[in-house]
Scaffold this motif. Sequence first.
Motif, PDB file in Angstrom:
ATOM      1  N   UNK A 341       0.795  -1.231   0.000  1.00  0.00           N
ATOM      2  CA  UNK A 341       0.000   0.000   0.000  1.00  0.00           C
ATOM      3  C   UNK A 341       0.830   1.286   0.000  1.00  0.00           C
ATOM      4  N   UNK A 342       2.154   1.149   0.124  1.00  0.00           N
ATOM      5  CA  UNK A 342       2.998   2.335   0.173  1.00  0.00           C
ATOM      6  C   UNK A 342       3.054   2.982   1.545  1.00  0.00           C
ATOM      7  N   UNK A 343       2.572   2.282   2.563  1.00  0.00           N
ATOM      8  CA  UNK A 343       2.500   2.860   3.911  1.00  0.00           C
ATOM      9  C   UNK A 343       3.643   2.368   4.780  1.00  0.00           C
ATOM     10  N   UNK A 344       4.325   3.305   5.417  1.00  0.00           N
ATOM     11  CA  UNK A 344       5.289   2.933   6.445  1.00  0.00           C
ATOM     12  C   UNK A 344       4.570   2.766   7.777  1.00  0.00           C
ATOM     13  N   UNK A 345       5.266   2.272   8.753  1.00  0.00           N
ATOM     14  CA  UNK A 345       4.681   1.994  10.066  1.00  0.00           C
ATOM     15  C   UNK A 345       5.193   3.049  11.025  1.00  0.00           C
ATOM     16  N   UNK A 346       4.351   4.017  11.352  1.00  0.00           N
ATOM     17  CA  UNK A 346       4.771   5.157  12.171  1.00  0.00           C
ATOM     18  C   UNK A 346       6.014   5.811  11.575  1.00  0.00           C
ATOM     19  N   UNK A 347       6.050   5.898  10.245  1.00  0.00           N
ATOM     20  CA  UNK A 347       7.168   6.534   9.559  1.00  0.00           C
ATOM     21  C   UNK A 347       8.368   5.645   9.340  1.00  0.00           C
ATOM     22  N   UNK A 348       8.285   4.372   9.712  1.00  0.00           N
ATOM     23  CA  UNK A 348       9.418   3.458   9.577  1.00  0.00           C
ATOM     24  C   UNK A 348       9.130   2.390   8.521  1.00  0.00           C
ATOM     25  N   UNK A 349      10.165   1.972   7.829  1.00  0.00           N
ATOM     26  CA  UNK A 349      10.068   0.758   7.033  1.00  0.00           C
ATOM     27  C   UNK A 349      10.074  -0.432   7.992  1.00  0.00           C
ATOM     28  N   UNK A 350       9.595  -1.570   7.514  1.00  0.00           N
ATOM     29  CA  UNK A 350       9.434  -2.731   8.408  1.00  0.00           C
ATOM     30  C   UNK A 350      10.771  -3.170   8.990  1.00  0.00           C
ATOM     31  N   UNK A 351      10.816  -3.337  10.296  1.00  0.00           N
ATOM     32  CA  UNK A 351      12.050  -3.739  10.980  1.00  0.00           C
ATOM     33  C   UNK A 351      11.778  -4.838  12.001  1.00  0.00           C
ATOM     34  N   UNK A 352      10.617  -5.508  11.834  1.00  0.00           N
ATOM     35  CA  UNK A 352      10.238  -6.534  12.794  1.00  0.00           C
ATOM     36  C   UNK A 352      10.240  -7.910  12.139  1.00  0.00           C
ATOM     37  N   UNK A 353       9.689  -8.909  12.768  1.00  0.00           N
ATOM     38  CA  UNK A 353       9.736 -10.271  12.248  1.00  0.00           C
ATOM     39  C   UNK A 353       8.917 -10.456  10.980  1.00  0.00           C
ATOM     40  N   UNK A 354       9.306 -11.437  10.195  1.00  0.00           N
ATOM     41  CA  UNK A 354       8.651 -11.698   8.906  1.00  0.00           C
ATOM     42  C   UNK A 354       7.243 -12.230   9.063  1.00  0.00           C
ATOM     43  N   UNK A 355       6.932 -12.777  10.219  1.00  0.00           N
ATOM     44  CA  UNK A 355       5.594 -13.321  10.436  1.00  0.00           C
ATOM     45  C   UNK A 355       4.902 -12.650  11.619  1.00  0.00           C
ATOM     46  N   UNK A 356       5.260 -11.394  11.871  1.00  0.00           N
ATOM     47  CA  UNK A 356       4.644 -10.662  12.963  1.00  0.00           C
ATOM     48  C   UNK A 356       3.614  -9.674  12.425  1.00  0.00           C
ATOM     49  N   UNK A 357       2.654  -9.350  13.268  1.00  0.00           N
ATOM     50  CA  UNK A 357       1.633  -8.362  12.921  1.00  0.00           C
ATOM     51  C   UNK A 357       1.164  -7.687  14.189  1.00  0.00           C
ATOM     52  N   UNK A 358       0.659  -6.471  14.045  1.00  0.00           N
ATOM     53  CA  UNK A 358       0.090  -5.732  15.169  1.00  0.00           C
ATOM     54  C   UNK A 358      -1.253  -5.132  14.753  1.00  0.00           C
ATOM     55  N   UNK A 359      -2.101  -4.895  15.727  1.00  0.00           N
ATOM     56  CA  UNK A 359      -3.379  -4.248  15.448  1.00  0.00           C
ATOM     57  C   UNK A 359      -3.144  -2.782  15.101  1.00  0.00           C
ATOM     58  N   UNK A 360      -3.663  -2.365  13.964  1.00  0.00           N
ATOM     59  CA  UNK A 360      -3.524  -0.983  13.547  1.00  0.00           C
ATOM     60  C   UNK A 360      -4.729  -0.135  13.960  1.00  0.00           C
TER      61      UNK A 360
END
Length: 508
Positions: A341-360
Amino acid sequence: MKKSLLVILIVLSLTSCSKSVLDQLNPNAMPVSQFWKTEDDAQKGVNAIYAMFYQNGGWNRWIYFRLDLTSDEGMSKSPWVELADWTRFNYVNYNFFEGNGNTWKDTYKAIFRANQVLKFVPDIPFADEKKKAAILAQAKFFRAFYYFYGALLWENMPVITDPHLDDPGYTPPAGTLADVWTQVERDLNEALPDLPVTWDNPNVGRPTKGAVNAYLARMYMQQHKWAEAKTALDYFFTGEGKGLYQMVDFKENFRATQENNAESIFEIQFSDANKTGEGDGVNANMGSNRTQFFAPRGIGWSDGQARFWLVQEFKKEKTTDNQIDPRLRYSLFYPDQEKDFGDKIYGRSWEWGADEAWFKKYSRDYYRNNEDYYSEVNNRLVRYADILLMYAEVLNELGQTVAAVPYVDQVRARSKMAPLATAYPAAVLSKDNFRDRLKMERALELCGESVRWADLKRWGDLESQQKVDVVAQRDPDFKNFTVGKHIRLPIPQTEVLNNPNLKQNAGY
Protein backbone atom coordinates in the motif's frame (compact mmCIF):
# COMPACT_ATOMS: atom_id res chain seq x y z
CA MET A 1 -9.84 44.98 81.61
CA LYS A 2 -10.53 46.04 78.04
CA LYS A 3 -7.94 43.54 76.80
CA SER A 4 -9.49 40.72 78.87
CA LEU A 5 -12.96 41.58 77.60
CA LEU A 6 -11.72 41.63 74.03
CA VAL A 7 -10.17 38.18 74.37
CA ILE A 8 -13.42 36.80 75.87
CA LEU A 9 -15.49 38.28 73.03
CA ILE A 10 -13.17 36.78 70.41
CA VAL A 11 -13.36 33.34 72.03
CA LEU A 12 -17.16 33.54 72.28
CA SER A 13 -17.44 34.64 68.67
CA LEU A 14 -15.31 31.72 67.50
CA THR A 15 -17.36 29.32 69.58
CA SER A 16 -20.67 30.65 68.31
CA CYS A 17 -19.68 30.45 64.64
CA SER A 18 -17.89 27.09 64.79
CA LYS A 19 -20.72 25.18 63.07
CA SER A 20 -21.09 27.64 60.20
CA VAL A 21 -17.46 28.61 59.63
CA LEU A 22 -15.20 25.91 60.93
CA ASP A 23 -17.31 22.83 60.13
CA GLN A 24 -17.57 23.28 56.38
CA LEU A 25 -18.41 20.29 54.18
CA ASN A 26 -15.73 19.20 51.77
CA PRO A 27 -17.38 19.49 48.33
CA ASN A 28 -15.02 16.78 47.06
CA ALA A 29 -16.08 14.34 49.78
CA MET A 30 -19.75 15.06 50.17
CA PRO A 31 -21.54 12.58 52.48
CA VAL A 32 -24.48 10.70 50.99
CA SER A 33 -26.87 12.43 53.38
CA GLN A 34 -25.92 15.82 51.90
CA PHE A 35 -25.43 14.95 48.25
CA TRP A 36 -28.40 13.36 46.48
CA LYS A 37 -30.63 16.45 46.66
CA THR A 38 -30.73 18.26 43.31
CA GLU A 39 -30.96 17.66 39.59
CA ASP A 40 -27.30 18.68 39.36
CA ASP A 41 -26.40 15.98 41.89
CA ALA A 42 -28.22 13.42 39.77
CA GLN A 43 -26.36 14.49 36.64
CA LYS A 44 -23.02 14.34 38.46
CA GLY A 45 -23.93 10.90 39.73
CA VAL A 46 -24.59 9.49 36.28
CA ASN A 47 -21.54 11.25 34.84
CA ALA A 48 -19.45 9.41 37.43
CA ILE A 49 -20.44 6.16 35.72
CA TYR A 50 -19.06 7.45 32.41
CA ALA A 51 -15.81 8.27 34.21
CA MET A 52 -15.27 4.54 34.67
CA PHE A 53 -14.34 4.33 30.98
CA TYR A 54 -11.06 6.00 31.93
CA GLN A 55 -10.06 3.54 34.65
CA ASN A 56 -7.29 0.99 33.96
CA GLY A 57 -9.32 -2.12 34.67
CA GLY A 58 -11.74 -1.47 31.84
CA TRP A 59 -11.74 0.33 28.52
CA ASN A 60 -8.77 2.53 29.29
CA ARG A 61 -6.41 -0.47 29.28
CA TRP A 62 -6.73 -4.01 30.56
CA ILE A 63 -10.01 -5.27 29.10
CA TYR A 64 -8.42 -5.42 25.64
CA PHE A 65 -6.04 -8.08 26.95
CA ARG A 66 -9.05 -10.20 27.85
CA LEU A 67 -11.27 -9.62 24.83
CA ASP A 68 -8.71 -9.23 22.02
CA LEU A 69 -5.48 -10.93 23.05
CA THR A 70 -7.03 -13.95 24.73
CA SER A 71 -9.03 -14.65 21.58
CA ASP A 72 -7.48 -16.31 18.53
CA GLU A 73 -6.93 -12.88 16.95
CA GLY A 74 -4.27 -11.78 19.42
CA MET A 75 -1.26 -12.81 21.44
CA SER A 76 1.41 -11.45 23.75
CA LYS A 77 5.17 -11.74 23.69
CA SER A 78 5.52 -9.33 26.57
CA PRO A 79 8.68 -9.65 28.69
CA TRP A 80 6.27 -9.26 31.60
CA VAL A 81 5.77 -13.02 31.72
CA GLU A 82 2.74 -13.09 34.00
CA LEU A 83 0.96 -10.54 31.84
CA ALA A 84 1.63 -12.63 28.73
CA ASP A 85 0.60 -15.82 30.55
CA TRP A 86 -2.85 -14.35 31.15
CA THR A 87 -3.38 -14.19 27.38
CA ARG A 88 -2.45 -17.88 26.94
CA PHE A 89 -4.55 -19.48 29.70
CA ASN A 90 -1.70 -19.90 32.19
CA TYR A 91 -3.59 -18.58 35.20
CA VAL A 92 -1.52 -19.19 38.32
CA ASN A 93 -2.15 -16.24 40.62
CA TYR A 94 -5.91 -15.64 40.42
CA ASN A 95 -5.37 -12.28 42.12
CA PHE A 96 -3.02 -11.01 39.40
CA PHE A 97 -4.11 -7.39 39.41
CA GLU A 98 -3.47 -6.44 35.78
CA GLY A 99 -4.94 -9.66 34.43
CA ASN A 100 -7.95 -10.13 36.67
CA GLY A 101 -8.29 -8.17 39.91
CA ASN A 102 -8.27 -4.68 38.40
CA THR A 103 -10.96 -5.47 35.85
CA TRP A 104 -13.14 -7.16 38.47
CA LYS A 105 -12.71 -4.17 40.79
CA ASP A 106 -13.54 -1.58 38.17
CA THR A 107 -16.49 -3.60 36.89
CA TYR A 108 -18.09 -3.58 40.34
CA LYS A 109 -17.06 0.02 40.95
CA ALA A 110 -19.03 1.01 37.85
CA ILE A 111 -21.98 -1.12 38.97
CA PHE A 112 -21.82 0.51 42.41
CA ARG A 113 -22.03 3.95 40.85
CA ALA A 114 -25.00 2.89 38.73
CA ASN A 115 -26.69 1.42 41.81
CA GLN A 116 -26.32 4.71 43.69
CA VAL A 117 -28.00 6.62 40.88
CA LEU A 118 -30.84 4.09 40.75
CA LYS A 119 -31.33 4.20 44.51
CA PHE A 120 -31.23 7.94 45.18
CA VAL A 121 -32.29 9.76 42.03
CA PRO A 122 -35.94 8.59 42.14
CA ASP A 123 -36.43 10.70 45.30
CA ILE A 124 -34.94 13.88 43.81
CA PRO A 125 -37.54 16.38 42.55
CA PHE A 126 -37.13 17.31 38.87
CA ALA A 127 -38.81 20.08 36.93
CA ASP A 128 -38.91 17.71 33.95
CA GLU A 129 -39.68 14.09 34.76
CA LYS A 130 -38.41 13.02 31.33
CA LYS A 131 -34.96 14.26 32.28
CA LYS A 132 -35.05 12.16 35.45
CA ALA A 133 -36.20 9.14 33.48
CA ALA A 134 -33.32 9.58 31.02
CA ILE A 135 -30.78 9.72 33.86
CA LEU A 136 -32.17 6.55 35.40
CA ALA A 137 -32.19 4.88 31.98
CA GLN A 138 -28.52 5.69 31.46
CA ALA A 139 -27.69 4.12 34.82
CA LYS A 140 -29.64 0.99 33.89
CA PHE A 141 -27.89 0.80 30.54
CA PHE A 142 -24.47 0.99 32.17
CA ARG A 143 -25.31 -1.53 34.87
CA ALA A 144 -26.34 -3.88 32.07
CA PHE A 145 -23.25 -2.95 30.07
CA TYR A 146 -20.83 -3.91 32.84
CA TYR A 147 -22.70 -7.08 33.73
CA PHE A 148 -22.67 -8.02 30.03
CA TYR A 149 -18.89 -7.91 29.84
CA GLY A 150 -18.62 -9.52 33.26
CA ALA A 151 -20.74 -12.39 31.95
CA LEU A 152 -18.34 -12.82 29.02
CA LEU A 153 -15.32 -12.93 31.35
CA TRP A 154 -16.25 -14.58 34.68
CA GLU A 155 -19.83 -15.75 33.97
CA ASN A 156 -20.84 -16.61 37.55
CA MET A 157 -20.88 -13.17 39.15
CA PRO A 158 -22.81 -11.92 42.16
CA VAL A 159 -25.66 -9.74 40.94
CA ILE A 160 -25.78 -6.61 43.12
CA THR A 161 -28.53 -4.06 42.51
CA ASP A 162 -28.25 -1.93 45.66
CA PRO A 163 -25.22 0.06 46.89
CA HIS A 164 -25.68 -1.31 50.47
CA LEU A 165 -24.19 1.87 51.92
CA ASP A 166 -25.62 1.05 55.34
CA ASP A 167 -23.94 -2.35 55.38
CA PRO A 168 -20.21 -2.06 54.60
CA GLY A 169 -19.74 -5.73 55.50
CA TYR A 170 -22.29 -6.91 52.94
CA THR A 171 -21.32 -10.20 51.30
CA PRO A 172 -23.42 -10.75 48.17
CA PRO A 173 -24.76 -14.19 47.37
CA ALA A 174 -23.15 -16.14 44.58
CA GLY A 175 -24.60 -15.65 41.13
CA THR A 176 -24.90 -17.80 38.04
CA LEU A 177 -24.49 -16.89 34.41
CA ALA A 178 -28.27 -17.19 34.04
CA ASP A 179 -28.72 -14.69 36.88
CA VAL A 180 -26.42 -12.21 35.16
CA TRP A 181 -28.17 -12.52 31.80
CA THR A 182 -31.53 -12.03 33.51
CA GLN A 183 -30.31 -8.78 35.07
CA VAL A 184 -28.83 -7.53 31.80
CA GLU A 185 -32.08 -8.23 30.00
CA ARG A 186 -34.18 -6.51 32.68
CA ASP A 187 -32.00 -3.39 32.82
CA LEU A 188 -31.79 -2.96 29.04
CA ASN A 189 -35.52 -3.42 28.53
CA GLU A 190 -36.27 -0.92 31.29
CA ALA A 191 -33.78 1.58 29.87
CA LEU A 192 -35.07 1.39 26.31
CA PRO A 193 -38.27 3.52 26.54
CA ASP A 194 -36.58 6.47 28.24
CA LEU A 195 -33.54 6.91 26.01
CA PRO A 196 -33.74 8.98 22.82
CA VAL A 197 -33.16 7.91 19.24
CA THR A 198 -30.43 10.55 19.13
CA TRP A 199 -29.00 13.10 21.56
CA ASP A 200 -28.29 16.76 20.88
CA ASN A 201 -24.67 17.71 20.16
CA PRO A 202 -23.61 18.51 23.77
CA ASN A 203 -24.72 15.01 24.81
CA VAL A 204 -23.37 12.95 21.93
CA GLY A 205 -21.81 9.79 23.30
CA ARG A 206 -24.60 8.93 25.71
CA PRO A 207 -26.45 5.67 24.99
CA THR A 208 -29.37 5.81 22.57
CA LYS A 209 -32.15 3.41 21.68
CA GLY A 210 -29.77 2.05 19.07
CA ALA A 211 -27.12 1.27 21.69
CA VAL A 212 -29.67 -0.47 23.90
CA ASN A 213 -31.01 -2.59 21.05
CA ALA A 214 -27.48 -3.50 19.99
CA TYR A 215 -26.64 -4.81 23.44
CA LEU A 216 -30.00 -6.53 23.77
CA ALA A 217 -29.18 -8.36 20.55
CA ARG A 218 -25.70 -9.24 21.73
CA MET A 219 -27.04 -10.53 25.02
CA TYR A 220 -29.73 -12.65 23.34
CA MET A 221 -27.29 -13.99 20.76
CA GLN A 222 -24.89 -15.20 23.46
CA GLN A 223 -27.80 -17.26 24.80
CA HIS A 224 -28.90 -18.42 21.33
CA LYS A 225 -32.22 -16.65 21.72
CA TRP A 226 -32.34 -15.89 18.03
CA ALA A 227 -35.95 -14.72 17.75
CA GLU A 228 -35.50 -12.22 20.58
CA ALA A 229 -32.22 -11.04 19.03
CA LYS A 230 -33.97 -10.46 15.72
CA THR A 231 -36.64 -8.35 17.44
CA ALA A 232 -33.93 -6.14 18.92
CA LEU A 233 -32.09 -5.84 15.61
CA ASP A 234 -35.28 -5.10 13.70
CA TYR A 235 -34.99 -1.63 15.22
CA PHE A 236 -32.27 -0.85 12.68
CA PHE A 237 -34.11 -2.19 9.65
CA THR A 238 -37.84 -1.78 10.20
CA GLY A 239 -38.04 0.32 13.39
CA GLU A 240 -37.17 3.85 14.46
CA GLY A 241 -33.53 3.30 13.60
CA LYS A 242 -34.20 2.50 9.94
CA GLY A 243 -32.07 4.73 7.74
CA LEU A 244 -30.41 6.40 10.72
CA TYR A 245 -27.11 4.54 10.37
CA GLN A 246 -24.92 3.85 7.36
CA MET A 247 -21.39 2.76 6.60
CA VAL A 248 -18.68 5.35 6.09
CA ASP A 249 -15.09 5.25 4.85
CA PHE A 250 -13.71 2.19 6.68
CA LYS A 251 -10.64 3.91 8.13
CA GLU A 252 -12.72 6.66 9.72
CA ASN A 253 -14.06 4.17 12.25
CA PHE A 254 -10.64 4.08 13.93
CA ARG A 255 -9.39 7.67 13.80
CA ALA A 256 -10.13 10.86 15.68
CA THR A 257 -11.00 12.71 12.47
CA GLN A 258 -14.65 11.62 12.06
CA GLU A 259 -15.83 10.42 15.44
CA ASN A 260 -19.50 9.80 16.26
CA ASN A 261 -20.13 9.37 12.55
CA ALA A 262 -23.08 7.76 10.76
CA GLU A 263 -21.70 4.25 11.31
CA SER A 264 -21.25 4.67 15.04
CA ILE A 265 -23.96 3.29 17.31
CA PHE A 266 -22.10 3.55 20.61
CA GLU A 267 -18.57 4.71 21.27
CA ILE A 268 -16.42 5.74 24.20
CA GLN A 269 -15.49 9.42 24.15
CA PHE A 270 -11.73 9.52 24.74
CA SER A 271 -9.75 12.77 25.03
CA ASP A 272 -6.13 13.84 25.33
CA ALA A 273 -7.08 16.98 27.27
CA ASN A 274 -5.67 15.72 30.58
CA LYS A 275 -2.20 14.28 30.19
CA THR A 276 -1.99 13.21 33.80
CA GLY A 277 -2.32 10.05 35.86
CA GLU A 278 -5.39 7.88 36.14
CA GLY A 279 -7.89 8.21 38.95
CA ASP A 280 -11.09 9.97 39.95
CA GLY A 281 -9.74 13.50 40.10
CA VAL A 282 -11.24 16.25 37.97
CA ASN A 283 -8.05 16.41 35.90
CA ALA A 284 -7.49 12.66 35.57
CA ASN A 285 -6.46 11.11 32.25
CA MET A 286 -9.41 10.70 29.88
CA GLY A 287 -7.42 9.03 27.11
CA SER A 288 -6.98 5.44 26.02
CA ASN A 289 -3.85 3.42 26.79
CA ARG A 290 -4.67 0.73 24.23
CA THR A 291 -2.27 1.72 21.46
CA GLN A 292 0.58 2.37 23.88
CA PHE A 293 0.39 -1.30 24.85
CA PHE A 294 -0.44 -2.64 21.37
CA ALA A 295 2.01 -0.64 19.21
CA PRO A 296 5.05 -2.36 17.62
CA ARG A 297 8.29 -2.59 19.56
CA GLY A 298 10.15 0.68 19.75
CA ILE A 299 6.95 2.65 19.20
CA GLY A 300 4.90 1.53 22.19
CA TRP A 301 5.20 -1.21 24.80
CA SER A 302 4.16 -3.97 22.38
CA ASP A 303 2.60 -6.10 25.10
CA GLY A 304 -0.06 -7.24 22.65
CA GLN A 305 -0.07 -8.00 18.95
CA ALA A 306 -2.15 -9.67 16.26
CA ARG A 307 -1.95 -13.22 14.96
CA PHE A 308 -0.45 -13.47 11.49
CA TRP A 309 -3.24 -15.71 10.17
CA LEU A 310 -5.36 -12.58 9.90
CA VAL A 311 -2.95 -11.11 7.32
CA GLN A 312 -3.07 -14.36 5.39
CA GLU A 313 -6.87 -14.41 5.38
CA PHE A 314 -7.07 -10.84 4.12
CA LYS A 315 -4.87 -11.82 1.18
CA LYS A 316 -6.81 -14.90 0.11
CA GLU A 317 -9.39 -12.93 -1.84
CA LYS A 318 -8.93 -9.95 -4.14
CA THR A 319 -11.39 -7.12 -4.70
CA THR A 320 -13.55 -6.87 -7.80
CA ASP A 321 -10.85 -4.68 -9.37
CA ASN A 322 -8.13 -7.21 -8.47
CA GLN A 323 -6.66 -5.33 -5.51
CA ILE A 324 -5.80 -6.41 -1.96
CA ASP A 325 -8.70 -6.10 0.46
CA PRO A 326 -8.41 -2.43 1.55
CA ARG A 327 -9.46 -3.30 5.09
CA LEU A 328 -6.06 -4.92 5.63
CA ARG A 329 -4.40 -1.52 5.18
CA TYR A 330 -6.27 -0.04 8.15
CA SER A 331 -6.65 -3.13 10.34
CA LEU A 332 -3.12 -4.45 10.80
CA PHE A 333 0.56 -3.56 10.67
CA TYR A 334 2.43 -6.33 8.81
CA PRO A 335 5.73 -6.86 6.90
CA ASP A 336 4.54 -6.10 3.34
CA GLN A 337 2.47 -3.05 4.17
CA GLU A 338 4.83 -0.64 2.46
CA LYS A 339 5.07 -2.87 -0.61
CA ASP A 340 1.31 -3.48 -0.77
CA PHE A 341 0.00 0.00 0.00
CA GLY A 342 3.00 2.34 0.17
CA ASP A 343 2.50 2.86 3.91
CA LYS A 344 5.29 2.93 6.44
CA ILE A 345 4.68 1.99 10.07
CA TYR A 346 4.77 5.16 12.17
CA GLY A 347 7.17 6.53 9.56
CA ARG A 348 9.42 3.46 9.58
CA SER A 349 10.07 0.76 7.03
CA TRP A 350 9.43 -2.73 8.41
CA GLU A 351 12.05 -3.74 10.98
CA TRP A 352 10.24 -6.53 12.79
CA GLY A 353 9.74 -10.27 12.25
CA ALA A 354 8.65 -11.70 8.91
CA ASP A 355 5.59 -13.32 10.44
CA GLU A 356 4.64 -10.66 12.96
CA ALA A 357 1.63 -8.36 12.92
CA TRP A 358 0.09 -5.73 15.17
CA PHE A 359 -3.38 -4.25 15.45
CA LYS A 360 -3.52 -0.98 13.55
CA LYS A 361 -7.08 0.01 14.45
CA TYR A 362 -7.18 3.00 16.83
CA SER A 363 -3.49 3.72 16.20
CA ARG A 364 -2.33 7.27 15.49
CA ASP A 365 0.29 6.45 12.87
CA TYR A 366 -1.53 8.68 10.39
CA TYR A 367 -0.17 11.79 12.11
CA ARG A 368 2.56 10.82 14.60
CA ASN A 369 5.49 8.41 14.98
CA ASN A 370 4.92 7.06 18.48
CA GLU A 371 2.20 6.36 21.01
CA ASP A 372 1.53 7.35 24.61
CA TYR A 373 -1.04 6.89 27.40
CA TYR A 374 -3.30 9.69 26.18
CA SER A 375 -4.86 8.59 22.92
CA GLU A 376 -7.87 10.71 22.02
CA VAL A 377 -9.25 8.20 19.49
CA ASN A 378 -12.75 7.11 20.47
CA ASN A 379 -13.42 3.38 20.74
CA ARG A 380 -16.40 2.41 18.58
CA LEU A 381 -17.91 -0.33 20.70
CA VAL A 382 -20.77 -0.91 18.25
CA ARG A 383 -20.87 0.14 14.62
CA TYR A 384 -23.38 -0.46 11.86
CA ALA A 385 -21.25 -2.99 9.96
CA ASP A 386 -21.33 -5.20 13.06
CA ILE A 387 -25.11 -4.82 13.23
CA LEU A 388 -25.40 -5.98 9.60
CA LEU A 389 -23.28 -9.06 10.32
CA MET A 390 -25.20 -9.77 13.53
CA TYR A 391 -28.50 -9.56 11.66
CA ALA A 392 -27.18 -11.94 9.02
CA GLU A 393 -26.13 -14.40 11.72
CA VAL A 394 -29.50 -14.23 13.45
CA LEU A 395 -31.46 -14.70 10.22
CA ASN A 396 -29.31 -17.67 9.31
CA GLU A 397 -29.81 -19.30 12.70
CA LEU A 398 -33.57 -18.82 12.22
CA GLY A 399 -33.34 -20.78 8.99
CA GLN A 400 -33.49 -17.72 6.72
CA THR A 401 -30.12 -18.12 5.01
CA VAL A 402 -31.23 -16.62 1.70
CA ALA A 403 -32.51 -13.52 3.48
CA ALA A 404 -29.25 -13.25 5.46
CA VAL A 405 -26.92 -13.05 2.46
CA PRO A 406 -27.63 -9.41 1.41
CA TYR A 407 -26.58 -8.10 4.83
CA VAL A 408 -23.14 -9.69 4.49
CA ASP A 409 -22.93 -8.42 0.93
CA GLN A 410 -23.50 -4.86 2.12
CA VAL A 411 -20.41 -5.10 4.32
CA ARG A 412 -18.35 -6.71 1.59
CA ALA A 413 -19.44 -4.18 -1.03
CA ARG A 414 -17.95 -1.27 0.89
CA SER A 415 -14.53 -2.87 0.43
CA LYS A 416 -15.21 -3.83 -3.20
CA MET A 417 -15.45 -7.51 -2.39
CA ALA A 418 -17.63 -9.63 -4.67
CA PRO A 419 -21.03 -10.86 -3.41
CA LEU A 420 -20.95 -14.06 -1.38
CA ALA A 421 -22.74 -16.08 -4.06
CA THR A 422 -19.96 -15.17 -6.49
CA ALA A 423 -16.95 -15.50 -4.21
CA TYR A 424 -18.14 -18.42 -2.07
CA PRO A 425 -21.12 -20.08 -3.78
CA ALA A 426 -21.23 -22.96 -1.30
CA ALA A 427 -21.66 -20.52 1.59
CA VAL A 428 -25.18 -19.56 0.52
CA LEU A 429 -26.42 -23.13 0.16
CA SER A 430 -26.86 -24.15 3.80
CA LYS A 431 -27.05 -22.80 7.33
CA ASP A 432 -23.82 -24.53 8.37
CA ASN A 433 -21.88 -23.35 5.35
CA PHE A 434 -23.11 -19.80 5.82
CA ARG A 435 -22.16 -19.84 9.51
CA ASP A 436 -18.66 -21.06 8.70
CA ARG A 437 -18.14 -18.27 6.17
CA LEU A 438 -19.68 -15.66 8.45
CA LYS A 439 -17.07 -16.47 11.08
CA MET A 440 -14.36 -15.31 8.68
CA GLU A 441 -16.38 -12.34 7.45
CA ARG A 442 -16.60 -11.09 11.04
CA ALA A 443 -12.86 -11.54 11.54
CA LEU A 444 -12.00 -9.57 8.40
CA GLU A 445 -14.36 -6.73 9.20
CA LEU A 446 -14.07 -6.57 13.00
CA CYS A 447 -10.65 -7.94 14.00
CA GLY A 448 -9.21 -6.10 16.98
CA GLU A 449 -12.56 -4.59 17.95
CA SER A 450 -13.06 -6.65 21.12
CA VAL A 451 -15.85 -8.89 19.79
CA ARG A 452 -13.96 -12.09 18.96
CA TRP A 453 -13.99 -13.65 22.45
CA ALA A 454 -17.79 -13.35 22.56
CA ASP A 455 -17.97 -14.76 19.03
CA LEU A 456 -15.93 -17.86 19.88
CA LYS A 457 -18.08 -18.53 22.92
CA ARG A 458 -21.36 -17.97 21.07
CA TRP A 459 -20.38 -20.26 18.20
CA GLY A 460 -19.51 -23.07 20.60
CA ASP A 461 -15.95 -23.17 19.26
CA LEU A 462 -14.58 -23.56 22.80
CA GLU A 463 -16.98 -26.23 24.03
CA SER A 464 -15.23 -29.42 22.88
CA GLN A 465 -11.64 -30.50 22.47
CA GLN A 466 -12.19 -31.17 18.79
CA LYS A 467 -13.36 -27.59 18.19
CA VAL A 468 -10.63 -26.08 20.37
CA ASP A 469 -8.06 -28.01 18.33
CA VAL A 470 -9.32 -26.21 15.22
CA VAL A 471 -8.92 -22.83 16.93
CA ALA A 472 -5.43 -23.86 18.08
CA GLN A 473 -4.38 -24.28 14.45
CA ARG A 474 -4.75 -20.50 14.16
CA ASP A 475 -3.58 -19.69 17.68
CA PRO A 476 -1.19 -22.14 19.42
CA ASP A 477 -2.02 -20.58 22.80
CA PHE A 478 -5.24 -22.61 22.69
CA LYS A 479 -3.17 -25.74 23.19
CA ASN A 480 -3.22 -24.59 26.83
CA PHE A 481 -7.01 -24.29 26.83
CA THR A 482 -8.88 -26.69 29.12
CA VAL A 483 -12.46 -27.33 28.02
CA GLY A 484 -14.98 -26.52 30.73
CA LYS A 485 -12.47 -24.40 32.65
CA HIS A 486 -10.93 -21.65 30.55
CA ILE A 487 -14.23 -20.66 28.96
CA ARG A 488 -14.37 -18.28 31.93
CA LEU A 489 -11.82 -16.51 34.13
CA PRO A 490 -11.24 -17.45 37.75
CA ILE A 491 -12.92 -15.17 40.25
CA PRO A 492 -10.16 -13.26 42.11
CA GLN A 493 -9.26 -15.50 45.03
CA THR A 494 -9.38 -12.65 47.52
CA GLU A 495 -13.08 -12.26 46.70
CA VAL A 496 -13.72 -15.95 47.31
CA LEU A 497 -11.81 -15.91 50.61
CA ASN A 498 -13.52 -12.75 51.86
CA ASN A 499 -17.04 -13.81 50.93
CA PRO A 500 -18.28 -17.14 52.30
CA ASN A 501 -21.14 -17.06 49.80
CA LEU A 502 -18.86 -17.20 46.77
CA LYS A 503 -17.52 -20.33 45.15
CA GLN A 504 -14.58 -20.36 42.78
CA ASN A 505 -15.39 -21.13 39.15
CA ALA A 506 -15.22 -24.77 38.12
CA GLY A 507 -11.76 -26.18 37.47
CA TYR A 508 -9.87 -23.49 39.37
